[in-house]
Design a protein around this motif. Structure first.
Motif, PDB file in Angstrom:
ATOM      1  N   GLN A 130     -20.470 110.658  74.153  1.00  0.00           N
ATOM      2  CA  GLN A 130     -21.075 109.475  73.555  1.00  0.00           C
ATOM      3  C   GLN A 130     -20.380 109.078  72.247  1.00  0.00           C
ATOM      4  N   HIS A 131     -19.875 110.058  71.512  1.00  0.00           N
ATOM      5  CA  HIS A 131     -19.083 109.745  70.322  1.00  0.00           C
ATOM      6  C   HIS A 131     -17.871 108.896  70.717  1.00  0.00           C
ATOM      7  N   MET A 132     -17.213 109.260  71.819  1.00  0.00           N
ATOM      8  CA  MET A 132     -16.037 108.521  72.276  1.00  0.00           C
ATOM      9  C   MET A 132     -16.414 107.134  72.779  1.00  0.00           C
ATOM     10  N   ILE A 133     -17.481 107.051  73.571  1.00  0.00           N
ATOM     11  CA  ILE A 133     -17.925 105.753  74.077  1.00  0.00           C
ATOM     12  C   ILE A 133     -18.246 104.822  72.908  1.00  0.00           C
ATOM     13  N   HIS A 134     -18.872 105.364  71.872  1.00  0.00           N
ATOM     14  CA  HIS A 134     -19.215 104.573  70.687  1.00  0.00           C
ATOM     15  C   HIS A 134     -17.974 103.957  70.053  1.00  0.00           C
ATOM     16  N   HIS A 135     -16.851 104.644  70.136  1.00  0.00           N
ATOM     17  CA  HIS A 135     -15.621 104.170  69.504  1.00  0.00           C
ATOM     18  C   HIS A 135     -14.727 103.368  70.458  1.00  0.00           C
ATOM     19  N   LEU A 136     -15.220 103.028  71.639  1.00  0.00           N
ATOM     20  CA  LEU A 136     -14.416 102.264  72.584  1.00  0.00           C
ATOM     21  C   LEU A 136     -14.439 100.777  72.265  1.00  0.00           C
ATOM     22  N   ALA A 137     -13.274 100.146  72.431  1.00  0.00           N
ATOM     23  CA  ALA A 137     -13.165  98.697  72.365  1.00  0.00           C
ATOM     24  C   ALA A 137     -13.784  98.104  73.638  1.00  0.00           C
ATOM     25  N   PRO A 138     -14.000  96.772  73.672  1.00  0.00           N
ATOM     26  CA  PRO A 138     -14.665  96.154  74.836  1.00  0.00           C
ATOM     27  C   PRO A 138     -14.034  96.482  76.183  1.00  0.00           C
ATOM     28  N   ASN A 139     -12.726  96.695  76.227  1.00  0.00           N
ATOM     29  CA  ASN A 139     -12.066  97.072  77.480  1.00  0.00           C
ATOM     30  C   ASN A 139     -11.397  98.438  77.356  1.00  0.00           C
ATOM     31  N   GLY A 140     -11.966  99.291  76.523  1.00  0.00           N
ATOM     32  CA  GLY A 140     -11.374 100.598  76.247  1.00  0.00           C
ATOM     33  C   GLY A 140     -11.510 101.578  77.395  1.00  0.00           C
ATOM     34  N   LYS A 141     -10.632 102.609  77.353  1.00  0.00           N
ATOM     35  CA  LYS A 141     -10.608 103.633  78.395  1.00  0.00           C
ATOM     36  C   LYS A 141     -10.600 105.015  77.757  1.00  0.00           C
ATOM     37  N   ILE A 142     -11.298 105.950  78.382  1.00  0.00           N
ATOM     38  CA  ILE A 142     -11.337 107.345  77.933  1.00  0.00           C
ATOM     39  C   ILE A 142     -10.821 108.232  79.051  1.00  0.00           C
ATOM     40  N   GLY A 143      -9.987 109.196  78.687  1.00  0.00           N
ATOM     41  CA  GLY A 143      -9.609 110.273  79.586  1.00  0.00           C
ATOM     42  C   GLY A 143      -9.874 111.581  78.873  1.00  0.00           C
ATOM     43  N   LEU A 144     -10.764 112.411  79.393  1.00  0.00           N
ATOM     44  CA  LEU A 144     -11.102 113.646  78.711  1.00  0.00           C
ATOM     45  C   LEU A 144     -11.272 114.799  79.676  1.00  0.00           C
ATOM     46  N   VAL A 145     -11.137 116.006  79.136  1.00  0.00           N
ATOM     47  CA  VAL A 145     -11.267 117.237  79.901  1.00  0.00           C
ATOM     48  C   VAL A 145     -12.595 117.890  79.535  1.00  0.00           C
ATOM     49  N   LEU A 146     -13.370 118.273  80.551  1.00  0.00           N
ATOM     50  CA  LEU A 146     -14.653 118.947  80.306  1.00  0.00           C
ATOM     51  C   LEU A 146     -14.830 120.107  81.278  1.00  0.00           C
ATOM     52  N   ALA A 147     -15.643 121.071  80.873  1.00  0.00           N
ATOM     53  CA  ALA A 147     -16.029 122.147  81.777  1.00  0.00           C
ATOM     54  C   ALA A 147     -16.836 121.556  82.931  1.00  0.00           C
ATOM     55  N   ASN A 148     -16.764 122.188  84.097  1.00  0.00           N
ATOM     56  CA  ASN A 148     -17.382 121.634  85.300  1.00  0.00           C
ATOM     57  C   ASN A 148     -18.897 121.474  85.194  1.00  0.00           C
ATOM     58  N   GLY A 149     -19.522 122.265  84.341  1.00  0.00           N
ATOM     59  CA  GLY A 149     -20.972 122.195  84.234  1.00  0.00           C
ATOM     60  C   GLY A 149     -21.491 120.819  83.858  1.00  0.00           C
ATOM     61  N   ALA A 150     -20.692 120.048  83.131  1.00  0.00           N
ATOM     62  CA  ALA A 150     -21.129 118.716  82.701  1.00  0.00           C
ATOM     63  C   ALA A 150     -21.314 117.760  83.880  1.00  0.00           C
ATOM     64  N   LEU A 151     -20.720 118.076  85.022  1.00  0.00           N
ATOM     65  CA  LEU A 151     -20.827 117.211  86.197  1.00  0.00           C
ATOM     66  C   LEU A 151     -22.215 117.223  86.808  1.00  0.00           C
ATOM     67  N   SER A 152     -22.916 118.338  86.662  1.00  0.00           N
ATOM     68  CA  SER A 152     -24.153 118.507  87.428  1.00  0.00           C
ATOM     69  C   SER A 152     -25.345 118.992  86.615  1.00  0.00           C
ATOM     70  N   THR A 153     -25.143 119.337  85.349  1.00  0.00           N
ATOM     71  CA  THR A 153     -26.248 119.889  84.574  1.00  0.00           C
ATOM     72  C   THR A 153     -27.435 118.935  84.498  1.00  0.00           C
ATOM     73  N   GLN A 154     -28.619 119.500  84.596  1.00  0.00           N
ATOM     74  CA  GLN A 154     -29.852 118.723  84.457  1.00  0.00           C
ATOM     75  C   GLN A 154     -30.683 119.221  83.266  1.00  0.00           C
TER      76      GLN A 154
END
Length: 319
Positions: A130-154
């Motif tokens: 969310q920190h990155m999304i906050h800093h995105l321009a109107p047509n901005g793009k993010i590419g980031l690496v995360l541990a797999n747990g973020a894909l499915s954690t509830q």
């Protein structure tokens, strides 16, 4: 606590890495620009680093490569003292510390960056996102690496945050990577591509790249140039609307299909299992052949076992 934030300005574009350590991704970005006939001298770097030694190393790393850099007058914590609050980026590339705990959530619950939900105190993954999304321009793009747990954690509201980000049509692509790509950790990771103003509205590309790459040695894996090009071509074909889905490798899902999977982003749920070619051998014949081969293996195993027992017994060690 190793929170960092860096940004690179390429001509009229801003390029941010909110956790780049000593600035290695900026060096690779400069090489990429140069390799594609760009002018490396047009890159300006703005950044932030909480660790004093790493902050100095990053400044030195940029200086010796001739990359103009402004990392602020001092090192500072990204979450608590964002030195570039008004910065909006066209491109963000990051490798945040995985599953960072005790990042200071209790003091930042009302922060403007948590548009999609307050991240839990025990894990900063969705705080970084969310920190990155906050800093995105109107047509901005993010590419980031995360541990797999973020894909499915509830847990602790993370599932709801992920749902809100998906419903906002920000997730453009998810790529599952193989194990042993990093020197410091062996766990498999995932690449997230988050985009404002997606070309393929309401759709997300899923790629399972866990079988790609080759072992450099017993502990480390790397990708060939062909592997990297294949992933890049797959993503471009998706953006252009020309992608042909490949069972077990890549698939496209809309938001409704992702919702049906409880907003879990694990690529395997969408790409399915790779189809196996039929070798033409009848099932009964194949089973007879395989069981015969297994019987021979068992026989050989017993022979080796007896031989080992004899050799150990000869030197006074009975089993």
């Amino acid at each position: 606590m190793p929170e960092k934030a860096f940004s690179v300005c390429i001509k009229d574009s801003v390029f941010i890495d909110p956790c780049c350590g000593s600035g290695g991704m900026f060096v690779q970005s400069a090489k990429f620009i140069q390799a594609h006939s760009g002018n490396r001298g047009n890159i300006s770097v703005y950044g932030q680093e909480s660790n004093a030694d790493t902050w100095k190393m990053a400044k030195m790393n940029m200086a010796i490569r001739g990359i103009d850099a402004d990392f602020g007058q001092y090192h500072a914590d990204t979450f608590f003292n964002d030195l570039h609050k008004t910065l909006k980026a066209d491109f963000i590339m990051a490798n945040p510390p995985f599953n960072l705990s005790n990042w200071g959530q209790d003091k930042l619950k009302d922060d403007i960056r948590w548009k999609y939900g307050v991240p839990p105190a025990g894990n900063a993954n969705y705080a970084w996102i969310q920190h990155m999304i906050h800093h995105l321009a109107p047509n901005g793009k993010i590419g980031l690496v995360l541990a797999n747990g973020a894909l499915s954690t509830q847990s602790s509201g993370e599932g709801d945050i992920r749902k809100n980000i998906i419903e906002a049509d920000l997730v453009e692509g998810i790529v599952s990577m193989p194990t042993q790509l990093f020197y410091s950790v062996t766990i498999p990771v995932t690449l997230w591509f988050i985009t404002k103003g997606k070309k393929q509205k309401g759709k997300t590309l899923f790629v399972d790249a866990r079988k790609m790459g080759y072992m450099v040695d017993r502990k480390h894996r790397d990708f060939t140039d062909e592997d990297i090009q294949k992933l890049a071509d797959t993503f471009k074909a998706f953006q252009d609307g020309t992608l042909e889905e490949v069972k077990g490798f890549c698939a496209v899902a809309d938001i409704q299909a992702i919702a049906a999977q409880d907003y879990i982003l694990t690529p395997g749920r969408y790409v399915g299992i790779e189809e196996q070619e039929d070798d033409g051998e009848p099932f009964d014949e194949k089973m007879k052949r395989l069981t015969s081969e297994l019987s021979d293996m068992f026989k050989k195993s017993h022979e080796l076992e007896n031989e080992i027992r004899e050799k150990l017994g000869a030197i006074g060690y009975d089993i």
